[in-house]
Scaffold this motif. Structure first.
Motif, PDB file in Angstrom:
ATOM      1  N   PHE A  94      33.578  53.590  26.526  1.00  0.00           N
ATOM      2  CA  PHE A  94      33.680  53.576  27.985  1.00  0.00           C
ATOM      3  C   PHE A  94      32.951  54.744  28.635  1.00  0.00           C
ATOM      4  CE2 PHE A  94      37.328  55.841  26.215  1.00  0.00           C
ATOM      5  CZ  PHE A  94      37.321  57.032  26.920  1.00  0.00           C
ATOM      6  N   TYR A  95      32.561  54.541  29.873  1.00  0.00           N
ATOM      7  CA  TYR A  95      32.007  55.620  30.682  1.00  0.00           C
ATOM      8  C   TYR A  95      33.160  56.466  31.221  1.00  0.00           C
ATOM      9  CZ  TYR A  95      27.395  53.449  30.584  1.00  0.00           C
ATOM     10  OH  TYR A  95      26.184  52.945  30.178  1.00  0.00           O
ATOM     11  N   ASP A  96      33.029  57.766  31.080  1.00  0.00           N
ATOM     12  CA  ASP A  96      34.110  58.675  31.470  1.00  0.00           C
ATOM     13  C   ASP A  96      33.824  59.241  32.857  1.00  0.00           C
ATOM     14  OD1 ASP A  96      36.043  60.592  31.799  1.00  0.00           O
ATOM     15  OD2 ASP A  96      35.602  61.685  29.955  1.00  0.00           O
ATOM     16  N   PRO A  97      34.635  58.897  33.858  1.00  0.00           N
ATOM     17  CA  PRO A  97      34.347  59.383  35.210  1.00  0.00           C
ATOM     18  C   PRO A  97      34.438  60.896  35.344  1.00  0.00           C
ATOM     19  CG  PRO A  97      36.542  58.395  35.110  1.00  0.00           C
ATOM     20  CD  PRO A  97      35.866  58.085  33.807  1.00  0.00           C
TER      21      PRO A  97
ATOM     22  N   GLY B   5      32.231  53.115  50.525  1.00  0.00           N
ATOM     23  CA  GLY B   5      32.866  52.113  49.689  1.00  0.00           C
ATOM     24  C   GLY B   5      32.240  50.747  49.813  1.00  0.00           C
ATOM     25  N   GLY B   6      31.105  50.663  50.474  1.00  0.00           N
ATOM     26  CA  GLY B   6      30.470  49.371  50.746  1.00  0.00           C
ATOM     27  C   GLY B   6      29.525  48.915  49.654  1.00  0.00           C
ATOM     28  N   GLU B   7      28.245  48.816  49.986  1.00  0.00           N
ATOM     29  CA  GLU B   7      27.243  48.221  49.105  1.00  0.00           C
ATOM     30  C   GLU B   7      27.201  48.873  47.730  1.00  0.00           C
ATOM     31  OE1 GLU B   7      22.350  47.734  48.858  1.00  0.00           O
ATOM     32  OE2 GLU B   7      23.302  48.889  50.476  1.00  0.00           O
ATOM     33  N   VAL B   8      27.242  48.047  46.696  1.00  0.00           N
ATOM     34  CA  VAL B   8      27.119  48.514  45.320  1.00  0.00           C
ATOM     35  C   VAL B   8      25.639  48.665  44.997  1.00  0.00           C
ATOM     36  CG1 VAL B   8      27.510  47.967  42.896  1.00  0.00           C
ATOM     37  CG2 VAL B   8      29.285  47.470  44.597  1.00  0.00           C
ATOM     38  N   ARG B   9      25.247  49.852  44.607  1.00  0.00           N
ATOM     39  CA  ARG B   9      23.841  50.119  44.300  1.00  0.00           C
ATOM     40  C   ARG B   9      23.536  49.938  42.818  1.00  0.00           C
ATOM     41  NH1 ARG B   9      21.347  53.516  48.119  1.00  0.00           N
ATOM     42  NH2 ARG B   9      19.551  53.438  46.716  1.00  0.00           N
ATOM     43  N   LEU B  10      24.534  50.152  41.966  1.00  0.00           N
ATOM     44  CA  LEU B  10      24.272  50.105  40.524  1.00  0.00           C
ATOM     45  C   LEU B  10      25.585  49.904  39.780  1.00  0.00           C
ATOM     46  CD1 LEU B  10      21.948  52.447  38.523  1.00  0.00           C
ATOM     47  CD2 LEU B  10      24.323  52.255  37.815  1.00  0.00           C
ATOM     48  N   ARG B  11      25.539  49.111  38.739  1.00  0.00           N
ATOM     49  CA  ARG B  11      26.684  48.963  37.839  1.00  0.00           C
ATOM     50  C   ARG B  11      26.134  48.794  36.426  1.00  0.00           C
ATOM     51  NH1 ARG B  11      31.966  46.750  38.402  1.00  0.00           N
ATOM     52  NH2 ARG B  11      31.459  45.961  40.493  1.00  0.00           N
ATOM     53  N   THR B  12      26.630  49.639  35.509  1.00  0.00           N
ATOM     54  CA  THR B  12      26.215  49.485  34.108  1.00  0.00           C
ATOM     55  C   THR B  12      26.974  48.312  33.500  1.00  0.00           C
ATOM     56  OG1 THR B  12      27.901  51.012  33.314  1.00  0.00           O
ATOM     57  CG2 THR B  12      25.759  51.956  33.885  1.00  0.00           C
ATOM     58  N   GLY B  13      26.420  47.788  32.412  1.00  0.00           N
ATOM     59  CA  GLY B  13      27.085  46.657  31.763  1.00  0.00           C
ATOM     60  C   GLY B  13      27.402  46.893  30.313  1.00  0.00           C
ATOM     61  N   THR B  14      27.217  48.134  29.855  1.00  0.00           N
ATOM     62  CA  THR B  14      27.382  48.413  28.421  1.00  0.00           C
ATOM     63  C   THR B  14      28.729  49.028  28.071  1.00  0.00           C
ATOM     64  OG1 THR B  14      26.273  50.534  28.793  1.00  0.00           O
ATOM     65  CG2 THR B  14      24.902  48.691  28.042  1.00  0.00           C
TER      66      THR B  14
ATOM     67  N   GLU C 139      34.567  51.637  36.876  1.00  0.00           N
ATOM     68  CA  GLU C 139      35.349  50.420  37.101  1.00  0.00           C
ATOM     69  C   GLU C 139      35.197  49.537  35.881  1.00  0.00           C
ATOM     70  OE1 GLU C 139      34.291  47.018  40.008  1.00  0.00           O
ATOM     71  OE2 GLU C 139      35.639  48.345  41.126  1.00  0.00           O
ATOM     72  N   ASP C 140      36.321  49.148  35.268  1.00  0.00           N
ATOM     73  CA  ASP C 140      36.289  48.311  34.063  1.00  0.00           C
ATOM     74  C   ASP C 140      35.399  48.920  32.982  1.00  0.00           C
ATOM     75  OD1 ASP C 140      37.977  46.435  35.251  1.00  0.00           O
ATOM     76  OD2 ASP C 140      36.299  45.352  36.149  1.00  0.00           O
ATOM     77  N   SER C 141      35.551  50.222  32.760  1.00  0.00           N
ATOM     78  CA  SER C 141      34.852  50.970  31.704  1.00  0.00           C
ATOM     79  C   SER C 141      33.372  51.176  31.970  1.00  0.00           C
ATOM     80  CB  SER C 141      35.031  50.297  30.328  1.00  0.00           C
ATOM     81  OG  SER C 141      36.401  50.204  29.988  1.00  0.00           O
ATOM     82  N   ASN C 142      32.878  50.763  33.147  1.00  0.00           N
ATOM     83  CA  ASN C 142      31.463  50.910  33.470  1.00  0.00           C
ATOM     84  C   ASN C 142      31.269  51.789  34.691  1.00  0.00           C
ATOM     85  OD1 ASN C 142      29.436  49.126  31.836  1.00  0.00           O
ATOM     86  ND2 ASN C 142      31.319  47.899  32.015  1.00  0.00           N
ATOM     87  N   LEU C 143      30.101  52.437  34.730  1.00  0.00           N
ATOM     88  CA  LEU C 143      29.746  53.266  35.873  1.00  0.00           C
ATOM     89  C   LEU C 143      29.386  52.381  37.058  1.00  0.00           C
ATOM     90  CD1 LEU C 143      28.928  56.085  37.082  1.00  0.00           C
ATOM     91  CD2 LEU C 143      26.611  55.564  36.258  1.00  0.00           C
ATOM     92  N   LEU C 144      29.919  52.767  38.225  1.00  0.00           N
ATOM     93  CA  LEU C 144      29.632  52.064  39.459  1.00  0.00           C
ATOM     94  C   LEU C 144      29.135  53.073  40.485  1.00  0.00           C
ATOM     95  CD1 LEU C 144      30.004  49.358  41.156  1.00  0.00           C
ATOM     96  CD2 LEU C 144      32.186  50.349  41.873  1.00  0.00           C
ATOM     97  N   VAL C 145      27.976  52.797  41.090  1.00  0.00           N
ATOM     98  CA  VAL C 145      27.441  53.627  42.173  1.00  0.00           C
ATOM     99  C   VAL C 145      27.374  52.754  43.416  1.00  0.00           C
ATOM    100  CG1 VAL C 145      25.532  55.048  42.979  1.00  0.00           C
ATOM    101  CG2 VAL C 145      26.106  55.017  40.551  1.00  0.00           C
ATOM    102  N   ARG C 146      27.955  53.240  44.487  1.00  0.00           N
ATOM    103  CA  ARG C 146      28.000  52.466  45.723  1.00  0.00           C
ATOM    104  C   ARG C 146      27.829  53.394  46.918  1.00  0.00           C
ATOM    105  NH1 ARG C 146      34.501  51.249  45.137  1.00  0.00           N
ATOM    106  NH2 ARG C 146      35.222  53.266  45.953  1.00  0.00           N
ATOM    107  N   ALA C 147      27.724  52.777  48.093  1.00  0.00           N
ATOM    108  CA  ALA C 147      27.636  53.559  49.320  1.00  0.00           C
ATOM    109  C   ALA C 147      28.899  54.392  49.481  1.00  0.00           C
ATOM    110  CB  ALA C 147      27.453  52.635  50.520  1.00  0.00           C
ATOM    111  N   ALA C 148      28.758  55.573  50.073  1.00  0.00           N
ATOM    112  CA  ALA C 148      29.881  56.507  50.161  1.00  0.00           C
ATOM    113  C   ALA C 148      31.034  55.959  50.980  1.00  0.00           C
ATOM    114  CB  ALA C 148      29.420  57.840  50.731  1.00  0.00           C
TER     115      ALA C 148
END
Length: 773
Positions: free
Chosen positions: A217-220, A202-211, A191-200
């Protein structure tokens, strides 16, 4: 060593090829027959179509069902080709599908009628054990057809294309489908070029990179979860240069005005995507960039692969310049990397032939292929230290493919060439061997070129074997020992032989080093008279990525010849002897034999080819070595031009199709593999543009206006240089033509007729003048 001493069969072929001409030894060979008539040229142009459907029972390599219960293959029948499925239990046979209904369904998708016995693919795969869906490719495009209702569709896979694998097409969205963790609890996306890890859910976000940024960009599409769902690896990407090749379409179908086509097309020396592997601990939130010290200048990194226990991951690294390849292992707990395998070369590491297998999926042992002893062989490597634990195969022969590795039995099935004494060293045979190098078992004993397809359960394989002088035989064998279970198909070429087909002659001669055997084929006119003199035409393809002289029977191939015998026969029937040769610099022999090509594409094996020609001419008075022509396409087109630039004292006329005449203009992948990086003087040494003023003899070039493989400007820049050098030549630009135009697409008959007319005029009508040049 002569062909006669290497093999009784080949010795007989050689004896037959030289015995008749030898009757005329000491005599001055008479000129060849009169210039061919228009009717004779037309007959040759259509020879492939006239002869292609005269065989029966010629089979293609088989494909197995996923459950190993059956296999299918294509064979020649009255009127064309039919697909047949053989069930292992009872060896019952049945049509693989309703050919008429499949032709109708596929015709709806392709937009034109298809003959049921001329389906436009040679093999397919069942996608399910019920055998209700098949997949196949047509011109590299995948299709799928359901056999319940015979509805077909063109397949399109999600994802972002890459130009020759190294530059992403950022105009196309990446496949950002959330990647769910193995335990089903989490999902990862960008999301917005950063990695996003969340609950399956689609709920709680567990991790988001900021670099991540748009320029980094992070490539999905590179997300790889560890088996225990604790970690993932992803690549952060700094985009390369998105070079676009522009092609004007002068006469597009259905409209008057021209159009413009664009293509992402990286070329040698271009800045390519830079990928930074990043390890993510989804429990602690730690984000670790893997130290690139072990992979500082990547041409490409493979997708990350996790080991079975989740404690480490690995990826393959190929250095830009192709002189170093590694498997990089990354510890999941610390992010520290080490080289599990390292392969270096003073010339090149052959990227297409790399093989790695992680034994038991734990990274402790790796099966690896290497040319470090001078031939490609199989090694067992300690995955922790990166050191060779054992060389599994060895000898003056070449491993062609590792087919299967059985970790539990510690056994390997592989294909190899050159192991059998007194045999064509290019013939492929299959073997199995234990990890310790013992119990080497030959599985395909017949003196022929073999193509084996193994069942998924590795209990059986289907072996299709042939030679250029012996049609295909297909048998079912046991994978354990190669024992024959049943004969499946046997080719019958009686009608083809009755129509005048004769197999080509096999001939060998010593190469430039005086020791290496150079192998080739000879095709003579059907009305050959040893008392006459015949101009010679060489069919050339000298790409270092393979060897090209046919070893199996199927003689048809491209309509206008390509690398197949019927095209050569059609040309020979107009009063020529046509040959094909594998010189040094091509693959499937020793490393030293192959290395001749390194930074030396102008060579094309010509010193070996010319020595081979002279050796045959010394035995055969009908072989007029003063009138030698040459033709080829793509890299063969480049070699054809270079024959006239660098060996114009020997070659008198060349017909070049779709040539990559200047390697700086061609695709990045093929050219950096053989000429290295950065771009240096070796690129100029092989350039038809730089050396256009050296042209001798007659040249005819053909280019497809819409060639997506080789930039058509490569041809036009040679044209420009030839004009500036005041050199005469012929040029045919085919509107809308692709890379294969004149061979398997486009106005095939027209281009073939122009090729045949060119050689008749250059080597027969004005042959005396050509010989004097």
């Amino acid at each position: 060593m002569s062909a006669a001493s290497r093999s009784p069969l080949l010795g007989l072929a050689l004896a037959l090829s030289v015995a008749v001409p030898a009757l005329a030894s000491g005599l001055l060979a008479a000129p060849a027959h009169a210039e061919p008539t228009r009717a004779e040229v037309a007959r040759s142009v259509h020879l492939r179509e006239d002869w292609q459907y005269l065989t029966r029972g010629i089979a293609w390599p088989a494909s197995w069902t996923p459950d190993s219960a059956a296999f299918a293959y294509r064979r020649t029948v009255e009127g064309g080709f039919a697909f047949e499925t053989v069930t292992l239990d009872g060896l019952t046979r049945a049509p693989s599908f309703d050919h008429a209904r499949l032709a109708e369904g596929l015709g709806h998708v392709l937009g034109h009628e298809i003959a049921p016995l001329r389906l436009p693919f040679t093999e397919f795969s069942f996608t399910d054990a019920a055998r209700q869906t098949i997949r196949f490719q047509i011109d590299y495009t995948p299709y799928e057809c359901g056999l319940a209702d015979y509805t077909c569709r063109k397949l399109s896979y999600p994802g972002r294309p890459r130009g020759f694998g190294v530059v992403r097409d950022l105009s196309v969205p990446a496949d950002n489908t959330p990647r769910v963790s193995p335990d089903g609890a989490l999902e990862a996306l960008v999301e917005d070029s950063n990695l996003l890890v969340r609950a399956a859910d689609g709920g709680e976000v567990r991790l988001r990179t900021g670099t991540g940024t748009e320029g980094n960009f992070y490539d999905p599409e590179t997300i790889a979860w560890s088996p225990d769902s604790r970690h993932l690896m992803i690549y952060r990407v700094r985009p390369g240069y998105a070079r676009q090749v522009l092609r004007v379409e002068a006469a597009p179908a259905g409209q008057l005005q021209p159009g413009l086509q664009t293509q992402l097309y990286p070329k040698p020396g271009d800045v390519i995507d830079q990928e930074q592997p990043v390890l993510v601990d989804v429990q602690t939130g730690a984000v670790t960039e893997i130290d690139p010290a072990l992979f500082p200048n990547p041409y490409e990194l493979s997708a990350p692969r996790w080991r079975r226990d989740g404690e480490s991951a690995e990826f393959d690294y190929m250095q830009r310049g192709f002189q170093e390849a590694k498997v990089i292992a990354v510890d999941a707990a610390t992010g520290r990397a080490h080289a599990a395998v390292t392969e270096t070369a003073g010339t090149f590491v052959f990227g297409e032939k790399r093989f790695v297998h992680d034994v038991d999926g734990l990274g402790k042992e790796l099966i690896w292929t290497s040319e470090r002893d001078g031939n490609r062989h199989i090694y067992l490597v300690d995955g922790k230290s990166g050191k060779v634990a054992r060389q599994i195969t060895r000898g003056d022969w070449v491993v062609r493919e590792v087919v299967r590795v059985d970790d539990a039995a510690r056994r390997i099935w592989f294909a190899a060439s050159g192991m059998t004494p007194n045999e064509d060293p290019y013939f492929v045979h299959y073997y199995r061997v234990d990890f310790d190098g013992r119990n080497l078992v030959a599985l395909t004993p017949e003196t022929a070129n073999h193509q084996a397809r193994f069942a998924p359960d590795m209990r059986h394989f289907v072996d299709t074997y042939s030679r250029v002088d012996a049609p295909e035989v297909t048998v079912l064998r046991r994978a354990e020992d190669g024992a024959k279970v049943a004969e499946i198909a046997r080719g019958d070429i009686t009608r083809l032989t009755d129509a005048g087909f004769r197999p080509p002659e096999v001939f060998t001669a010593k190469g430039r080093d005086g020791t290496s055997d150079i192998w080739g084929l000879v095709v003579r006119p059907r009305d050959y008279d040893p008392a006459k003199s015949y101009p010679v035409i060489e069919n050339i393809y000298a790409g270092p990525h393979d060897s090209f002289v046919p070893k199996s029977f199927w003689p048809f191939g491209y309509h206008s010849g390509g690398d197949k015998v019927i095209g050569m026969q059609a040309l020979a029937d107009l009063g020529f002897i046509v040959v094909q040769i594998d010189g040094m610099g091509t693959a499937n022999r020793s490393k030293a034999f192959h290395d001749v090509a390194w930074k030396n594409l102008a060579d094309s094996g010509f010193p070996d080819r010319i020595a081979w020609h002279r050796a045959l001419a010394a035995r055969d008075p009908s072989y007029d070595i003063a009138r030698v022509g040459i033709y080829g396409a793509s890299a063969g087109g480049q070699s054809t031009l270079n024959a006239l630039l660098f060996h114009g004292d020997f070659y008198k006329a060349g017909f070049a199709l779709a040539g990559c005449y200047d390697n700086r203009m061609d695709k990045i992948s093929w050219n950096e593999q053989w000429l290295g990086w950065p771009v240096d003087a070796s690129y100029l040494a092989a350039s038809g543009v730089e050396h256009a003023d050296k042209l001798r003899g007659r040249l005819f070039m053909v280019v497809g206006e819409q060639d997506s493989n080789v930039d058509p400007a490569s041809t036009m820049q040679v044209v420009d240089a030839l004009i500036k050098a005041d050199k005469d030549f012929d040029l045919l630009v085919v509107p809308g033509g692709e890379h294969s135009t004149g061979r398997s697409s486009g106005p095939i008959d027209y281009v073939t007729r122009r090729q045949f007319d060119f050689f008749v005029d250059a080597l027969q009508t004005h042959g005396t003048e050509a010989a004097a040049l």
